[in-house]
Design an enzyme around this catalytic site. Sequence first.
Site, PDB file in Angstrom:
ATOM      1  N   SER A  13       0.787  -1.259  -0.108  1.00  0.00           N
ATOM      2  CA  SER A  13       0.134  -0.168  -0.178  1.00  0.00           C
ATOM      3  C   SER A  13       1.002   1.166   0.116  1.00  0.00           C
ATOM      4  O   SER A  13       2.312   1.078   0.324  1.00  0.00           O
ATOM      5  CB  SER A  13      -0.718  -0.118   1.168  1.00  0.00           C
ATOM      6  OG  SER A  13      -0.059   0.020   2.235  1.00  0.00           O
ATOM      7  N   GLY A  16       1.207   5.263  -4.232  1.00  0.00           N
ATOM      8  CA  GLY A  16       0.598   6.188  -5.199  1.00  0.00           C
ATOM      9  C   GLY A  16      -0.537   5.928  -5.901  1.00  0.00           C
ATOM     10  O   GLY A  16      -0.362   6.545  -7.283  1.00  0.00           O
ATOM     11  N   GLU A 155     -11.176   4.022  -7.539  1.00  0.00           N
ATOM     12  CA  GLU A 155     -10.052   3.571  -6.926  1.00  0.00           C
ATOM     13  C   GLU A 155     -10.459   2.647  -5.672  1.00  0.00           C
ATOM     14  O   GLU A 155     -11.334   3.037  -4.763  1.00  0.00           O
ATOM     15  CB  GLU A 155      -9.187   4.654  -6.517  1.00  0.00           C
ATOM     16  CG  GLU A 155      -7.834   4.190  -5.790  1.00  0.00           C
ATOM     17  CD  GLU A 155      -7.246   5.500  -4.937  1.00  0.00           C
ATOM     18  OE1 GLU A 155      -7.352   6.481  -5.305  1.00  0.00           O
ATOM     19  OE2 GLU A 155      -6.203   5.219  -4.098  1.00  0.00           O
ATOM     20  N   ASP A 162      -6.330  -8.102   0.557  1.00  0.00           N
ATOM     21  CA  ASP A 162      -7.000  -7.835   1.779  1.00  0.00           C
ATOM     22  C   ASP A 162      -8.296  -8.480   2.021  1.00  0.00           C
ATOM     23  O   ASP A 162      -9.219  -8.400   1.130  1.00  0.00           O
ATOM     24  CB  ASP A 162      -7.091  -6.280   1.877  1.00  0.00           C
ATOM     25  CG  ASP A 162      -5.951  -5.490   1.863  1.00  0.00           C
ATOM     26  OD1 ASP A 162      -4.754  -6.258   1.873  1.00  0.00           O
ATOM     27  OD2 ASP A 162      -5.754  -4.325   1.592  1.00  0.00           O
ATOM     28  N   PRO A 205       7.045  -9.729  -7.622  1.00  0.00           N
ATOM     29  CA  PRO A 205       6.078  -9.236  -6.973  1.00  0.00           C
ATOM     30  C   PRO A 205       4.911  -8.961  -7.779  1.00  0.00           C
ATOM     31  O   PRO A 205       3.843  -9.245  -7.315  1.00  0.00           O
ATOM     32  CB  PRO A 205       6.427  -8.094  -6.062  1.00  0.00           C
ATOM     33  CG  PRO A 205       8.168  -8.357  -5.988  1.00  0.00           C
ATOM     34  CD  PRO A 205       8.369  -8.765  -7.265  1.00  0.00           C
ATOM     35  N   THR A 206       5.076  -8.193  -8.901  1.00  0.00           N
ATOM     36  CA  THR A 206       4.096  -7.692  -9.526  1.00  0.00           C
ATOM     37  C   THR A 206       3.446  -8.986 -10.388  1.00  0.00           C
ATOM     38  O   THR A 206       2.165  -9.048 -10.267  1.00  0.00           O
ATOM     39  CB  THR A 206       4.659  -6.960 -10.924  1.00  0.00           C
ATOM     40  OG1 THR A 206       5.128  -5.720 -10.196  1.00  0.00           O
ATOM     41  CG2 THR A 206       3.614  -6.729 -11.954  1.00  0.00           C
ATOM     42  N   CYS A 397      -8.550  27.346  11.663  1.00  0.00           N
ATOM     43  CA  CYS A 397      -9.592  26.721  12.436  1.00  0.00           C
ATOM     44  C   CYS A 397      -9.170  26.657  13.961  1.00  0.00           C
ATOM     45  O   CYS A 397      -9.112  27.733  14.463  1.00  0.00           O
ATOM     46  CB  CYS A 397      -9.773  25.027  11.903  1.00  0.00           C
ATOM     47  SG  CYS A 397     -11.410  24.642  12.393  1.00  0.00           S
ATOM     48  N   GLY A 399      -6.220  26.705  14.865  1.00  0.00           N
ATOM     49  CA  GLY A 399      -4.981  27.696  15.050  1.00  0.00           C
ATOM     50  C   GLY A 399      -5.387  29.215  15.210  1.00  0.00           C
ATOM     51  O   GLY A 399      -4.775  29.979  15.836  1.00  0.00           O
ATOM     52  N   GLN A 401      -8.306  29.781  16.859  1.00  0.00           N
ATOM     53  CA  GLN A 401      -9.052  29.697  18.095  1.00  0.00           C
ATOM     54  C   GLN A 401      -7.863  30.058  19.051  1.00  0.00           C
ATOM     55  O   GLN A 401      -8.105  30.794  19.949  1.00  0.00           O
ATOM     56  CB  GLN A 401      -9.633  28.510  18.272  1.00  0.00           C
ATOM     57  CG  GLN A 401     -10.829  28.383  17.569  1.00  0.00           C
ATOM     58  CD  GLN A 401     -11.471  26.984  17.854  1.00  0.00           C
ATOM     59  OE1 GLN A 401     -10.968  26.022  18.369  1.00  0.00           O
ATOM     60  NE2 GLN A 401     -12.727  26.406  16.885  1.00  0.00           N
ATOM     61  N   HIS A 523     -11.306  26.166   6.221  1.00  0.00           N
ATOM     62  CA  HIS A 523     -10.223  25.531   5.880  1.00  0.00           C
ATOM     63  C   HIS A 523     -10.048  25.811   4.316  1.00  0.00           C
ATOM     64  O   HIS A 523     -10.465  25.172   3.491  1.00  0.00           O
ATOM     65  CB  HIS A 523     -10.348  24.252   5.861  1.00  0.00           C
ATOM     66  CG  HIS A 523     -10.331  23.465   7.351  1.00  0.00           C
ATOM     67  ND1 HIS A 523      -9.210  23.228   8.020  1.00  0.00           N
ATOM     68  CD2 HIS A 523     -11.484  23.466   8.190  1.00  0.00           C
ATOM     69  CE1 HIS A 523      -9.670  22.651   9.241  1.00  0.00           C
ATOM     70  NE2 HIS A 523     -11.068  23.036   9.386  1.00  0.00           N
ATOM     71  N   GLU A 525      -7.391  25.493   2.709  1.00  0.00           N
ATOM     72  CA  GLU A 525      -6.537  24.677   1.962  1.00  0.00           C
ATOM     73  C   GLU A 525      -7.377  23.632   0.988  1.00  0.00           C
ATOM     74  O   GLU A 525      -6.683  23.062   0.092  1.00  0.00           O
ATOM     75  CB  GLU A 525      -5.640  24.058   2.743  1.00  0.00           C
ATOM     76  CG  GLU A 525      -6.323  23.157   4.055  1.00  0.00           C
ATOM     77  CD  GLU A 525      -6.791  24.175   5.269  1.00  0.00           C
ATOM     78  OE1 GLU A 525      -6.750  25.181   5.054  1.00  0.00           O
ATOM     79  OE2 GLU A 525      -7.095  23.483   6.123  1.00  0.00           O
TER      80      GLU A 525
HETATM   81  N1  GLN Z   1     -11.229  21.424  17.811  1.00  0.00           N
HETATM   82  C1  GLN Z   1     -11.697  22.587  17.309  1.00  0.00           C
HETATM   83  C2  GLN Z   1     -12.963  22.649  16.872  1.00  0.00           C
HETATM   84  O1  GLN Z   1     -13.758  21.689  16.834  1.00  0.00           O
HETATM   85  C3  GLN Z   1     -11.022  22.986  15.826  1.00  0.00           C
HETATM   86  C4  GLN Z   1     -10.977  22.061  14.739  1.00  0.00           C
HETATM   87  C5  GLN Z   1     -10.344  21.975  13.682  1.00  0.00           C
HETATM   88  O2  GLN Z   1      -9.194  22.576  13.816  1.00  0.00           O
HETATM   89  N2  GLN Z   1     -10.935  21.678  12.568  1.00  0.00           N
HETATM   90  O3  GLN Z   1     -13.831  23.837  16.725  1.00  0.00           O
END
Ligand code: GLN
Length: 552
Positions: A13, A16, A155, A162, A205-206, A397, A399, A401, A523, A525
């Site tokens: 596993s 990629g 996928e 398994d 292995p393949t 998030c 961070g 807080q 978030h 990201e």
């Molecule tokens: N633990 C925090 C909350 O539930 C922050 C969650 C997070 O960072 N995604 O609000």
Amino acid sequence: MPKFIFVTGGVLSGIGKGHTTASIAKLLQFRGYEVDLVKIDPYLNVDPGTLNPVEHGEPFITDQVFEFNPTPSFHYTSAEVDQDFGTYERFIGRAIHPRNNITSGQVYLSVILQERLGTFLGKTVQIIPHITDEIKRRLRDTGGAIKNLDVVMVEIGGTVGDIEAAPFLEAIRQFRLEEKSCDTLLAHVTLVPLLPTVGELKTKPTQHSVKQLQALGLQPDVLIARSQVPLTDDARRKIALHSNVAQEAVISNPDLKEIYELPLKFYEEGLDAIILQRLEMTARPPTGMTDWRQMVDQFVNPTTHLRIAMPGKYVAMADTYVSINEALRHAGANQGAKVTIDMVDAESLEGAEDSKEQLLAYDGILLTPGFGSRGTEGMIQAAWIAVEEDLPFLGICFGAQLLFIAFCRNVLGMKKANSTELDPKTPFPVVDFLPEQKAIEEKGGTMRLAGHPVYIQPSTKLRSIYKKTKVRERFRHRYHLMWDPAKKAEKVGLVVSATDKTGEIINAIELSDKYWMVGVQYHPEYSSRPDSPHPLYSSFVEAMLKRKSMKG
Ligand code: GLN
């Protein structure tokens, strides 16, 4: 009905398979086809939201919500999916629906609840046909969910052999039998190790892994061989012979400097041409590949370098924050910078004499999402060092807080200010449950999840970054910043720069007299792409680069 491409894995596993699947999808997209991606996770968790991110990597958060109603008595919503969805979205550049993450947990739950309802009255409920039928139904449902869909990539998590994955492989065998042979394709991803002593690529292995697949009634059409170096002709010939696969359908997938290059490598190998031919689809000339190549070049040829500290639990691993790492990489590459991220053990910062020196070695600090109290004092301390030293700072998030807690403690004099998540008895609960969270006891899928509108206040840094009054961002939290302390904080330099529609949930804060200090409850990201970085990450990177060039 769209065509289906199944992707299985063998030998090991973690070789990629997710990137391979996403790259095939990207190639089909270059060829002008509409693709959707499904991930099957054979574990019994209903979704990965309850898995430990430190062991399994982050769950990815989708924009949409999956309403899972197997019977009228059971209702559950999900927006927490396998981290491979992050890879998929970053490659194909659009949001994917969370219903596309099928777990054994969902499949079994749905069949068992239906049994209780009486759906199968008089019958013995079995893996074959009931579980396999449910799997096939879920797969065909995906096919029907998007208009003009040409191909569904599926996928299958784990490796062939398994026990947990067996019902899925059986369902796929049946599925392929039920459809025309030009409507499905099976690509098997394996590892071809390089034996250093003899310098030879070993194909055994393949061969074994393909035999295992064949024993389950599944013949791969395409073999994708992961290896340290490109496959030799000899290795290709051997693999083809023993696997019953045409030689041109044995595809080399060697280590790359940059993972976003993989679709281009596969194109050179002729992978998309073979797939299109097998599926009897027109080989339209590819478009968009030049732009993708230019984007890859930005990643491969940086002109400058940024170092970012990410203080957190010492046990965290690279995959714990993979979407954040990628978002920083996207923003960096786009501005010519290679970004190095150092996970700094937050517990080692707690009360340490040199914590300031440790952090000042970096161009900026990113305080990560998180749960639970371990290492948080060190993270709060890191946020405060960033404020005092005016280091570029982004809190995501948890961070955000923790930045707020640091501000309340140090500026508002609330010495033991805390989140009730971390200290339920704190005299200053400046971060507390969202109102609707107070009564919730079940942990699965119950956070405030998925995409929500974010309203951005005028004359804020955030507004100048987004240049919009309203955006949509993804959330995953139970707690939020309290307005009472926030109102006090607003009098002394903190700005609430975004809220939800009602104005009750604080979505973002910033420190107005600091160079670049932003905390967001959401978030960003999850919606960053290699060819279109998220504006907030871009602005963070830009600020760090400017500061670095000013320092000389
Ligand atoms: N633990 C925090 C909350 O539930 C922050 C969650 C997070 O960072 N995604 O609000």
